[in-house]
Design a protein around this motif. Structure first.
Motif, mmCIF file in Angstrom:
data_model
loop_
_atom_site.group_PDB
_atom_site.id
_atom_site.type_symbol
_atom_site.label_atom_id
_atom_site.label_comp_id
_atom_site.label_asym_id
_atom_site.label_seq_id
_atom_site.Cartn_x
_atom_site.Cartn_y
_atom_site.Cartn_z
ATOM 1 N N PHE A 86 12.022 15.788 -7.040
ATOM 2 C CA PHE A 86 12.200 14.449 -7.590
ATOM 3 C C PHE A 86 13.227 13.633 -6.810
ATOM 4 O O PHE A 86 13.149 12.409 -6.793
ATOM 5 N N ALA A 87 14.184 14.310 -6.183
ATOM 6 C CA ALA A 87 15.273 13.625 -5.486
ATOM 7 C C ALA A 87 14.974 13.342 -4.017
ATOM 8 O O ALA A 87 15.775 12.695 -3.345
ATOM 9 N N HIS A 88 13.838 13.800 -3.513
ATOM 10 C CA HIS A 88 13.510 13.559 -2.110
ATOM 11 C C HIS A 88 13.445 12.046 -1.884
ATOM 12 O O HIS A 88 12.855 11.306 -2.684
ATOM 13 N N PRO A 89 14.041 11.551 -0.802
ATOM 14 C CA PRO A 89 14.062 10.099 -0.550
ATOM 15 C C PRO A 89 12.676 9.443 -0.582
ATOM 16 O O PRO A 89 12.543 8.323 -1.082
ATOM 17 N N ALA A 90 11.656 10.116 -0.090
ATOM 18 C CA ALA A 90 10.304 9.527 -0.094
ATOM 19 C C ALA A 90 9.762 9.411 -1.515
ATOM 20 O O ALA A 90 9.054 8.439 -1.837
ATOM 21 N N ILE A 91 10.084 10.353 -2.370
ATOM 22 C CA ILE A 91 9.634 10.311 -3.771
ATOM 23 C C ILE A 91 10.422 9.242 -4.528
ATOM 24 O O ILE A 91 9.850 8.483 -5.319
ATOM 25 N N VAL A 92 11.707 9.162 -4.268
ATOM 26 C CA VAL A 92 12.535 8.121 -4.886
ATOM 27 C C VAL A 92 12.012 6.739 -4.481
ATOM 28 O O VAL A 92 11.892 5.836 -5.311
ATOM 29 N N GLU A 93 11.673 6.583 -3.204
ATOM 30 C CA GLU A 93 11.144 5.308 -2.713
ATOM 31 C C GLU A 93 9.794 4.985 -3.352
ATOM 32 O O GLU A 93 9.536 3.846 -3.744
ATOM 33 N N ALA A 94 8.923 5.988 -3.488
ATOM 34 C CA ALA A 94 7.620 5.778 -4.138
ATOM 35 C C ALA A 94 7.823 5.360 -5.590
ATOM 36 O O ALA A 94 7.153 4.444 -6.082
ATOM 37 N N SER A 95 8.751 6.006 -6.280
ATOM 38 C CA SER A 95 9.039 5.638 -7.677
ATOM 39 C C SER A 95 9.525 4.198 -7.763
ATOM 40 O O SER A 95 9.149 3.460 -8.679
ATOM 41 N N SER A 142 0.825 -1.213 0.000
ATOM 42 C CA SER A 142 0.000 0.000 0.000
ATOM 43 C C SER A 142 0.855 1.257 0.000
ATOM 44 O O SER A 142 1.909 1.305 0.637
ATOM 45 N N LEU A 143 0.356 2.262 -0.712
ATOM 46 C CA LEU A 143 0.975 3.582 -0.709
ATOM 47 C C LEU A 143 -0.132 4.612 -0.517
ATOM 48 O O LEU A 143 -0.996 4.762 -1.380
ATOM 49 N N ASP A 144 -0.101 5.279 0.620
ATOM 50 C CA ASP A 144 -1.054 6.345 0.926
ATOM 51 C C ASP A 144 -0.348 7.653 0.597
ATOM 52 O O ASP A 144 0.534 8.093 1.341
ATOM 53 N N VAL A 145 -0.712 8.271 -0.516
ATOM 54 C CA VAL A 145 0.018 9.435 -1.014
ATOM 55 C C VAL A 145 0.049 10.562 0.010
ATOM 56 O O VAL A 145 1.034 11.288 0.113
ATOM 57 N N ARG A 146 -0.999 10.678 0.826
ATOM 58 C CA ARG A 146 -1.044 11.779 1.798
ATOM 59 C C ARG A 146 0.046 11.674 2.862
ATOM 60 O O ARG A 146 0.350 12.641 3.541
ATOM 61 N N THR A 147 0.680 10.512 2.976
ATOM 62 C CA THR A 147 1.767 10.359 3.945
ATOM 63 C C THR A 147 3.113 10.812 3.389
ATOM 64 O O THR A 147 4.082 10.906 4.139
ATOM 65 N N ASP A 177 2.851 13.373 -11.330
ATOM 66 C CA ASP A 177 3.750 14.310 -12.010
ATOM 67 C C ASP A 177 5.212 14.088 -11.643
ATOM 68 O O ASP A 177 6.104 14.435 -12.419
ATOM 69 N N LEU A 178 5.473 13.514 -10.480
ATOM 70 C CA LEU A 178 6.850 13.298 -10.032
ATOM 71 C C LEU A 178 7.412 11.933 -10.437
ATOM 72 O O LEU A 178 8.617 11.696 -10.322
ATOM 73 N N LEU A 179 6.551 11.051 -10.903
ATOM 74 C CA LEU A 179 7.020 9.735 -11.329
ATOM 75 C C LEU A 179 7.662 9.845 -12.711
ATOM 76 O O LEU A 179 7.342 10.753 -13.484
ATOM 77 N N PRO A 180 8.540 8.920 -13.041
ATOM 78 C CA PRO A 180 9.108 8.918 -14.403
ATOM 79 C C PRO A 180 7.986 8.831 -15.449
ATOM 80 O O PRO A 180 6.917 8.266 -15.186
ATOM 81 N N GLN A 181 8.247 9.368 -16.634
ATOM 82 C CA GLN A 181 7.232 9.421 -17.690
ATOM 83 C C GLN A 181 6.586 8.067 -17.943
ATOM 84 O O GLN A 181 5.389 7.973 -18.148
ATOM 85 N N TYR A 182 7.368 7.004 -17.938
ATOM 86 C CA TYR A 182 6.816 5.678 -18.222
ATOM 87 C C TYR A 182 6.836 4.785 -16.981
ATOM 88 O O TYR A 182 7.142 3.597 -17.060
ATOM 89 N N ALA A 183 6.458 5.347 -15.861
ATOM 90 C CA ALA A 183 6.444 4.609 -14.590
ATOM 91 C C ALA A 183 5.490 3.421 -14.612
ATOM 92 O O ALA A 183 5.640 2.492 -13.828
ATOM 93 N N LEU A 184 4.509 3.451 -15.496
ATOM 94 C CA LEU A 184 3.543 2.355 -15.566
ATOM 95 C C LEU A 184 3.802 1.413 -16.741
ATOM 96 O O LEU A 184 2.979 0.542 -17.028
ATOM 97 N N ALA A 185 4.938 1.564 -17.399
ATOM 98 C CA ALA A 185 5.263 0.716 -18.554
ATOM 99 C C ALA A 185 5.209 -0.758 -18.157
ATOM 100 O O ALA A 185 5.825 -1.167 -17.176
ATOM 101 N N GLY A 186 4.450 -1.503 -18.918
ATOM 102 C CA GLY A 186 4.328 -2.932 -18.679
ATOM 103 C C GLY A 186 3.413 -3.314 -17.528
ATOM 104 O O GLY A 186 3.256 -4.494 -17.233
ATOM 105 N N LYS A 187 2.798 -2.339 -16.879
ATOM 106 C CA LYS A 187 1.951 -2.617 -15.718
ATOM 107 C C LYS A 187 0.485 -2.773 -16.139
ATOM 108 O O LYS A 187 0.024 -2.165 -17.095
ATOM 109 N N THR A 188 -0.228 -3.553 -15.364
ATOM 110 C CA THR A 188 -1.681 -3.619 -15.467
ATOM 111 C C THR A 188 -2.225 -2.699 -14.390
ATOM 112 O O THR A 188 -1.751 -2.745 -13.251
#
Length: 185
Positions: free
Chosen positions: A53-62, A37-42, A91-102
């Protein structure tokens, strides 16, 4: 089985969206999937709003998005669109963060006037991020989600059945994709 990332895009600590996701996460676990689970509000507001983009929490979410097979995106609908909080993360995820995902998009809201927000606001963004398959999602009215004093969730019968069907369809696609992608021995 597959690994699924369950993303709540609600800014509310008492969110029906988050509770609905927990309900569906359990169904996916019962079907043998590993659910994270990822609760974005956290995530830190400064990182989200400052596009850090370089914040550790954003890097971890990516990194979470990168290592899963499927993603369930849940969002409340405000003014006929998904939440600004979810938008900030996407907006902070890589452009193709969902590539290959369902991907399974889900939304909650107070009026059926917002039912098309999944298809007209959220689906195009998910597709532009490279999702291999965006399965048909589901919009749930807030009134169909009841939270008990103990935190338990109950969902109106017709809605529960429909949510079960879309969740099972998502699960079946994941099973098919992971079977195809599994290394042959």
């Amino acid at each position: 089985m597959a690994t699924v990332l369950s993303v709540s895009g609600s800014p509310s600590a008492t969110s029906r969206t988050a509770r609905l996701l927990l309900h569906l996460d359990e169904r996916l676990r019962e079907q043998g999937h590993d659910v994270v689970s990822l609760d974005v509000r956290t995530l830190p507001a400064g990182a989200l709003l400052g596009a850090d983009f370089a914040h550790p929490a954003i890097v971890e979410a990516s990194a979470l998005f990168e290592r899963v097979d499927g993603v369930v995106i849940g969002t409340p609908i405000y003014k006929a669109a998904y939440s600004g909080l979810l938008k900030s993360l996407l907006d902070l995820l890589p452009q193709y963060a969902l590539a290959g995902k369902t991907v399974l998009p889900l939304a909650t809201g107070g009026s059926v006037a917002h039912v098309l927000a999944i298809d007209y606001a959220l689906r195009p963004v998910l597709t532009s991020m490279g999702a291999a398959h965006v399965v048909p999602g589901w919009f749930t009215l807030d009134k169909d989600i009841t939270v008990g004093v103990d935190g338990s969730v109950s969902i109106a019968a017709g809605t529960a059945e429909a949510l079960g069907e879309v969740t099972d369809r998502f699960s079946a696609v994941l099973r098919g994709r992971t079977a195809v992608l599994a290394p042959r021995v």
